[in-house]
Design a protein around this motif. Structure first.
Motif, PDB file in Angstrom:
ATOM      1  N   GLY A  26       0.271  13.823 -25.612  1.00 58.97           N
ATOM      2  CA  GLY A  26      -0.874  13.228 -26.298  1.00 58.97           C
ATOM      3  C   GLY A  26      -0.452  12.115 -27.229  1.00 58.97           C
ATOM      4  O   GLY A  26       0.731  11.876 -27.466  1.00 58.97           O
ATOM      5  N   ARG A  27      -1.430  11.443 -27.759  1.00 56.97           N
ATOM      6  CA  ARG A  27      -1.169  10.359 -28.715  1.00 56.97           C
ATOM      7  C   ARG A  27      -1.587  10.827 -30.097  1.00 56.97           C
ATOM      8  O   ARG A  27      -2.676  10.512 -30.571  1.00 56.97           O
ATOM      9  N   PHE A  28      -0.694  11.584 -30.719  1.00 60.72           N
ATOM     10  CA  PHE A  28      -0.966  12.139 -32.038  1.00 60.72           C
ATOM     11  C   PHE A  28      -0.019  11.527 -33.054  1.00 60.72           C
ATOM     12  O   PHE A  28       1.151  11.295 -32.764  1.00 60.72           O
ATOM     13  N   SER A  29      -0.525  11.293 -34.242  1.00 60.60           N
ATOM     14  CA  SER A  29       0.361  10.855 -35.320  1.00 60.60           C
ATOM     15  C   SER A  29       1.153  12.072 -35.794  1.00 60.60           C
ATOM     16  O   SER A  29       0.828  13.218 -35.450  1.00 60.60           O
ATOM     17  N   HIS A  30       2.177  11.830 -36.583  1.00 60.34           N
ATOM     18  CA  HIS A  30       2.962  12.951 -37.118  1.00 60.34           C
ATOM     19  C   HIS A  30       2.082  13.861 -37.963  1.00 60.34           C
ATOM     20  O   HIS A  30       2.215  15.082 -37.918  1.00 60.34           O
ATOM     21  N   ALA A  31       1.194  13.264 -38.722  1.00 59.38           N
ATOM     22  CA  ALA A  31       0.301  14.049 -39.575  1.00 59.38           C
ATOM     23  C   ALA A  31      -0.640  14.914 -38.746  1.00 59.38           C
ATOM     24  O   ALA A  31      -0.868  16.086 -39.060  1.00 59.38           O
ATOM     25  N   GLU A  32      -1.187  14.359 -37.678  1.00 61.86           N
ATOM     26  CA  GLU A  32      -2.078  15.135 -36.816  1.00 61.86           C
ATOM     27  C   GLU A  32      -1.343  16.281 -36.137  1.00 61.86           C
ATOM     28  O   GLU A  32      -1.877  17.389 -36.022  1.00 61.86           O
ATOM     29  N   ALA A  33      -0.129  16.031 -35.692  1.00 62.05           N
ATOM     30  CA  ALA A  33       0.666  17.080 -35.055  1.00 62.05           C
ATOM     31  C   ALA A  33       0.982  18.180 -36.067  1.00 62.05           C
ATOM     32  O   ALA A  33       0.915  19.372 -35.737  1.00 62.05           O
TER      33      ALA A  33
END
Length: 66
Positions: A26-33
């Motif tokens: 997926g295309r997640f930022s570090h914060a979202e992950a």
């Protein structure tokens, strides 16, 4: 039913591995992950632990993919 709970350990590890695969593809930022790990994935792994008798080594094995 030998009481070893190998099936539950494998099921939890599969769940952790599936989450890792989704995060990697997926295309997640570090914060979202991080939020997904803390508030979704960890909760889904923590909850069944109350009904199991897993060793520390088994718990560490479950978390290896993460």
């Amino acid at each position: 039913m030998d009481g070893s709970q190998k099936a539950k350990t494998q099921a939890l590890r599969d769940k952790a591995t599936a989450w890792v695969d989704k995060i990697h593809t997926g295309r997640f930022s570090h914060a979202e992950a991080w939020i997904s790990l803390q508030y979704c994935q960890m909760k889904s792994l923590d909850y069944p632990l109350m009904a199991t008798c897993l060793t520390k080594a088994q718990c560490e094995d479950i978390m290896k993919p993460v």
